[in-house]
Design a protein around this motif. Structure first.
Motif, PDB file in Angstrom:
ATOM      1  N   ASN A   1       0.847  -1.187   0.000  1.00  0.00           N
ATOM      2  CA  ASN A   1       0.000   0.000   0.000  1.00  0.00           C
ATOM      3  C   ASN A   1       0.885   1.240   0.000  1.00  0.00           C
ATOM      4  O   ASN A   1       1.785   1.357   0.825  1.00  0.00           O
ATOM      5  N   GLY A   2       0.605   2.136  -0.934  1.00  0.00           N
ATOM      6  CA  GLY A   2       1.373   3.377  -0.986  1.00  0.00           C
ATOM      7  C   GLY A   2       2.655   3.263  -1.795  1.00  0.00           C
ATOM      8  O   GLY A   2       3.434   4.216  -1.863  1.00  0.00           O
TER       9      GLY A   2
ATOM     10  N   GLY B   1       3.023   3.196  -4.961  1.00  0.00           N
ATOM     11  CA  GLY B   1       2.998   4.085  -6.127  1.00  0.00           C
ATOM     12  C   GLY B   1       2.321   3.483  -7.354  1.00  0.00           C
ATOM     13  O   GLY B   1       2.368   4.071  -8.438  1.00  0.00           O
ATOM     14  N   LYS B   2       1.643   2.356  -7.207  1.00  0.00           N
ATOM     15  CA  LYS B   2       1.013   1.686  -8.363  1.00  0.00           C
ATOM     16  C   LYS B   2      -0.058   2.579  -9.010  1.00  0.00           C
ATOM     17  O   LYS B   2      -0.034   2.797 -10.213  1.00  0.00           O
ATOM     18  N   SER B   3      -0.971   3.078  -8.166  1.00  0.00           N
ATOM     19  CA  SER B   3      -2.055   3.895  -8.730  1.00  0.00           C
ATOM     20  C   SER B   3      -1.488   5.181  -9.316  1.00  0.00           C
ATOM     21  O   SER B   3      -1.959   5.654 -10.354  1.00  0.00           O
ATOM     22  N   THR B   4      -0.487   5.745  -8.661  1.00  0.00           N
ATOM     23  CA  THR B   4       0.099   6.986  -9.183  1.00  0.00           C
ATOM     24  C   THR B   4       0.677   6.735 -10.575  1.00  0.00           C
ATOM     25  O   THR B   4       0.467   7.534 -11.499  1.00  0.00           O
TER      26      THR B   4
ATOM     27  N   SER C   1      -3.292   6.136  -0.100  1.00  0.00           N
ATOM     28  CA  SER C   1      -3.479   4.916  -0.875  1.00  0.00           C
ATOM     29  C   SER C   1      -4.601   4.110  -0.215  1.00  0.00           C
ATOM     30  O   SER C   1      -4.911   4.294   0.967  1.00  0.00           O
TER      31      SER C   1
ATOM     32  N   HIS D   1      -3.509  -7.250  -5.395  1.00  0.00           N
ATOM     33  CA  HIS D   1      -2.789  -7.648  -4.179  1.00  0.00           C
ATOM     34  C   HIS D   1      -2.806  -9.159  -4.022  1.00  0.00           C
ATOM     35  O   HIS D   1      -2.259  -9.685  -3.071  1.00  0.00           O
TER      36      HIS D   1
HETATM   37  N1  LIG Z   1      -3.264  13.333  -4.996  1.00  0.00           N
HETATM   38  C1  LIG Z   1      -2.385  13.010  -4.045  1.00  0.00           C
HETATM   39  N2  LIG Z   1      -1.963  13.924  -3.146  1.00  0.00           N
HETATM   40  C2  LIG Z   1      -1.072  13.611  -2.182  1.00  0.00           C
HETATM   41  N3  LIG Z   1      -0.511  12.396  -2.029  1.00  0.00           N
HETATM   42  C3  LIG Z   1      -0.891  11.444  -2.901  1.00  0.00           C
HETATM   43  C4  LIG Z   1      -1.848  11.695  -3.945  1.00  0.00           C
HETATM   44  N4  LIG Z   1      -2.024  10.534  -4.647  1.00  0.00           N
HETATM   45  C5  LIG Z   1      -1.215   9.613  -4.073  1.00  0.00           C
HETATM   46  N5  LIG Z   1      -0.528  10.167  -3.036  1.00  0.00           N
HETATM   47  C6  LIG Z   1       0.442   9.474  -2.183  1.00  0.00           C
HETATM   48  O1  LIG Z   1       1.351   8.811  -3.049  1.00  0.00           O
HETATM   49  C7  LIG Z   1       1.739   7.564  -2.466  1.00  0.00           C
HETATM   50  C8  LIG Z   1       1.500   6.453  -3.471  1.00  0.00           C
HETATM   51  O2  LIG Z   1       0.107   6.226  -3.525  1.00  0.00           O
HETATM   52  P1  LIG Z   1      -0.574   5.195  -4.531  1.00  0.00           P
HETATM   53  O3  LIG Z   1      -2.050   5.416  -4.422  1.00  0.00           O
HETATM   54  O4  LIG Z   1       0.066   5.325  -5.858  1.00  0.00           O
HETATM   55  O5  LIG Z   1      -0.173   3.798  -3.875  1.00  0.00           O
HETATM   56  P2  LIG Z   1      -0.636   2.327  -4.302  1.00  0.00           P
HETATM   57  O6  LIG Z   1       0.621   1.575  -4.563  1.00  0.00           O
HETATM   58  O7  LIG Z   1      -1.618   2.399  -5.404  1.00  0.00           O
HETATM   59  O8  LIG Z   1      -1.280   1.802  -2.941  1.00  0.00           O
HETATM   60  P3  LIG Z   1      -2.586   0.838  -2.614  1.00  0.00           P
HETATM   61  O9  LIG Z   1      -2.148  -0.552  -2.818  1.00  0.00           O
HETATM   62  O10 LIG Z   1      -2.835   1.106  -1.156  1.00  0.00           O
HETATM   63  O11 LIG Z   1      -3.720   1.299  -3.483  1.00  0.00           O
HETATM   64  C9  LIG Z   1       0.956   7.411  -1.176  1.00  0.00           C
HETATM   65  O12 LIG Z   1       1.785   7.773  -0.080  1.00  0.00           O
HETATM   66  C10 LIG Z   1      -0.193   8.383  -1.336  1.00  0.00           C
HETATM   67  O13 LIG Z   1      -0.615   8.888  -0.085  1.00  0.00           O
END
Ligand SMILES: Nc1ncnc2c1ncn2[C@@H]1O[C@H](COP(=O)(O)OP(=O)(O)OP(=O)(O)O)[C@@H](O)[C@H]1O
Length: 523
Positions: free
Chosen positions: A54-55, A57-60, A410, A213
Motif C-alpha cells: 500500500n502506498g 505508487g502503483k495507482s500513481t 493509498s 494484491h
Molecule cells: N493526490 C495526491 N496527493 C497527495 N498524495 C498522494 C496523492 N495521490 C497519491 N498520493 C500518495 O502517493 C503515495 C502512493 O500512492 P498510490 O495510491 O500510488 O499507492 P498504491 O501503490 O496504489 O497503494 P494501494 O495498494 O494502497 O492502493 C501514497 O503515499 C499516497 O498517499
C-alpha cells in the motif's frame, strides 16, 4: 502466455515492441515523491502485473499513464512518440484505457447503451438504436462476452458490469487496458470469469496492466511482473521467474510472518448477541453469541450477508425481526447513538462511501468517532494531531505528507485509518466487515495482530468475512452462512479450509488474499 524463458539453451523469442515505454518518471505530491524515477515497458499481448505494498505508487503510475496527473520528470512514450505528460483526452486517443475499481457505468441504461456511450451511432439527429445494438453485440462477441445487450446494467452482477466496462473501453479504441484490482471482493467463480476475459484481451493483442494484491492470482495470470516499493521499481521479471516468496520479499523487503497467538479462553460474559435476526431478503435467520475476549466469524460468499449484517448491526437499517444486545443490555435496532453508547463499534467494508470523509484530513478522520462520542466540537490542529498520533502509529498509517486529506491516501492506508477511527475508541464489542480489504500482505499481518490484541483486551469481536483464510487466522469459531442463513457452525481448530469452503458454497468465497507465513500454536 509467453514461452518459458530459457535463454541459456535457445535464442530468446522475438518480443513485440512496447506500446508504452515509461522512462524515469518522477511524481511528487507537495514535495514528497510518490514515484522516484520509474522505468517500465508495457507490450502488446502481455499481461503485466503491477505489485507493491500500500502506498508503493502503483495507482500513481497508472494515473500518469491515464493523464490524471503529469509527471514532474521523465517521459511516457506511446507508439514511438515521447510525451512529457499526457492529458486524459490524449491518453484515451492514444489507446490507453482505464477500468477503475469502482464501475463507471450508467446503471439505468442498457448494456448496449453503456458499451456505446460516447460513440452512439446517429441517423437524422436520432440515435440509430438498431446500429447501436448491433455494434455493441459485436463488441461483446469479439471479447467472448455472452450478455444480452438489452439488459439494464443495474441488473447485472459485478463481474458482468466489469465486462461491459472493458468492452466499452475496447470499443473506444483501447489498446492498453489498465485494470485496477478487478477481482477485489469477488468470489472465486466471478474472479475466474474476469481472469478469463483478461486472457482473451491479451490473446487479442491488448497490453493489459493489472494491479492486484492477490499473489496467487498474479502468479497464475501475469506474463510479467513489476514490483514497486516506495516509488521505485525493485523487481521486474517474467512471471515464471518469481514465486510467492520472492514476490513478497520484493514487495515488503523482508519475509512477512503472521504470528497467531495461542487462543485464550474467552470470558464468560456475552459481549454481543444477535438473536433471530432476519431482514426478509439477505438474512433469513441468524443467531450469534460472542463472548468478551472472543472472535467469532460469520463466513459467507462475497456480497452475501456481510454488508447487510453491517447495515442492521450498525443501525443503518432496521431488520424484519430479531433482537440484539451488548453486554447483556438490549439495544434497539436503527439507533446508531444507542449502540455506540452501549460500546458497540461497527467498521464498514465500504470505506469509500460509508467509512471515511475523504475531504477531511487523516487526523480528523482518525479522531472523528472519538470526538463524536465525547461531544468535542473544537478542532485545534496541533491538539488534534497530538491526540491522533498514537492511533496513527498503532495502525501504521503511512502518507507522503504529514496530514493530507484522507482521500489522498493509498487504498490500504485508508483502510487503516478506518480501523483506527473506530477501534481506538475503547469498544466493548465490535463488528468488523472485511477488515483487510485492499491491504497488502504486511498490513494484513499487522491488522490481524491488532484484532488479536482487541480480543486480548476483552473486546467481543464479530468478524464478517468472505475469506476462509482470514477467519481461520483470527476466529475461534465460525458460522458459515449461505443465502443469508447459517448453515453450519465450526470450531476453527477442528475444521479444514476445504470443509469451510464446502459448507459455504463450493468455492464462492473471496479469492485467497496474500498469505503471510503463519507461525504460532492454535491451542
Ligand atoms: N493526490 C495526491 N496527493 C497527495 N498524495 C498522494 C496523492 N495521490 C497519491 N498520493 C500518495 O502517493 C503515495 C502512493 O500512492 P498510490 O495510491 O500510488 O499507492 P498504491 O501503490 O496504489 O497503494 P494501494 O495498494 O494502497 O492502493 C501514497 O503515499 C499516497 O498517499
Amino acid at each position: 502466455m509467453t514461452a518459458p524463458l530459457d535463454n541459456a539453451v535457445e535464442a530468446p523469442l522475438p518480443v513485440a515492441p512496447p506500446v508504452i515505454r515509461v522512462r524515469g518518471v518522477v511524481k511528487r505530491f507537495g514535495g514528497a515523491a510518490a514515484l522516484k524515477g520509474v522505468s517500465v515497458d508495457f507490450r502488446p499481448g502481455e499481461i503485466h502485473a503491477l505489485m507493491g505494498m500500500n502506498g508503493a505508487g502503483k495507482s500513481t503510475l497508472v494515473q500518469l499513464l491515464a493523464g490524471v496527473h503529469a509527471p514532474d520528470a521523465g517521459t511516457i512514450e506511446v507508439g514511438g512518440a515521447a510525451h512529457d505528460h499526457l492529458t486524459p483526452r490524449q491518453a484515451r486517443r492514444l489507446g490507453i484505457a482505464t477500468v477503475p475499481q469502482r464501475r463507471e457505468l450508467v446503471l439505468g441504461l442498457t448494456v448496449a447503451e453503456n458499451v456505446m456511450l460516447g460513440a452512439l451511432p446517429g441517423r437524422g439527429g436520432f440515435v440509430d438504436r438498431r446500429a447501436m445494438r448491433a455494434t455493441a453485440r459485436d463488441a461483446l462477441r469479439q471479447l467472448g462476452i455472452d450478455l444480452d445487450v438489452d439488459r439494464t446494467v443495474a441488473d447485472l452482477t459485478v463481474p458482468e458490469q466489469t465486462m461491459v466496462e472493458v468492452a466499452r473501453e475496447v470499443n473506444r479504441g483501447g489498446d492498453a487496458l489498465i485494470l485496477d484490482e478487478p477481482t477485489a471482493c469477488l468470489g472465486a467463480e466471478d474472479a475466474e470469469q474476469i481472469r478469463a476475459l483478461v486472457r482473451r484481451l491479451s490473446a487479442a493483442g491488448k497490453a493489459v496492466i493489472y494491479i492486484s494484491h492477490h499473489i496467487d492470482e498474479v502468479l497464475g495470470l501475469a506474463d510479467r511482473l513489476t514490483v514497486l516499493r516506495d516509488g521505485e521499481v525493485v523487481a521486474g521479471a517474467a512471471a515464471g521467474e518469481m514465486d510467492e516468496r520472492s514476490l513478497v520479499r520484493a514487495m515488503v523487503g523482508r519475509e512477512v510472518v503472521s504470528v497467531r497467538p495461542p487462543r485464550r479462553a474467552p470470558r464468560p460474559e456475552v459481549g454481543l448477541a444477535l438473536t433471530g435476526l432476519r431482514d426478509g431478503r439477505f438474512i433469513e435467520h441468524l443467531d450469534v453469541e460472542v463472548r468478551r475476549g472472543e472472535i467469532v466469524a460469520v463466513l459467507g460468499p462475497a456480497g452475501d450477508a456481510q454488508s447487510r449484517l453491517f447495515d442492521l448491526v450498525s443501525g443503518r437499517r432496521r431488520p424484519g425481526g430479531g433482537a440484539f444486545a451488548v453486554d447483556g443490555r438490549a439495544v434497539p435496532f436503527g439507533r446508531v447513538g444507542r449502540s455506540l453508547g452501549a460500546g458497540l463499534r461497527c467498521v464498514t467494508g465500504d470505506r469509500r462511501t460509508l467509512g471515511l470523509v475523504p475531504e477531511l484530513s487523516v487526523d480528523e478522520n482518525v479522531m472523528l468517532a472519538h470526538d463524536r462520542l465525547h461531544r468535542r466540537r473544537l478542532h485545534f490542529p496541533a491538539a488534534l494531531a497530538r491526540r491522533a498520533a498514537p492511533l496513527r502509529e498503532a495502525y501504521k498509517v503511512r502518507a507522503l505528507q504529514r496530514n493530507p486529506a484522507v482521500g489522498r491516501l493509498s487504498g490500504g492506508n485508508q483502510q487503516k485509518v478506518l480501523l483506527a477511527k473506530w477501534l481506538g475508541t475503547d469498544p466493548a464489542a465490535c463488528f468488523l466487515e472485511e477488515p483487510t480489504n485492499g491491504v497488502d500482505v504486511a498490513a494484513m499481518a499487522e491488522i490481524h495482530a491488532l484484532i488479536d490484541a482487541l480480543a486480548d483486551r476483552g473486546v467481543a469481536v464479530l468478524l464478517a468475512s468472505s475469506s476462509a483464510e482470514e477467519v481461520m487466522r483470527l476466529a475461534a469459531s465460525v458460522l458459515a452462512v449461505r443465502g443469508g442463513r447459517a448453515v453450519a457452525g465450526f470450531d476453527v481448530d477442528a475444521v479444514t479450509r476445504e470443509e469451510l469452503i464446502a459448507a459455504v458454497l463450493g468455492g464462492a468465497l473471496r479469492e485467497p488474499q496474500p498469505r503471510p507465513a503463519l507461525q504460532g500454536d492454535p491451542t
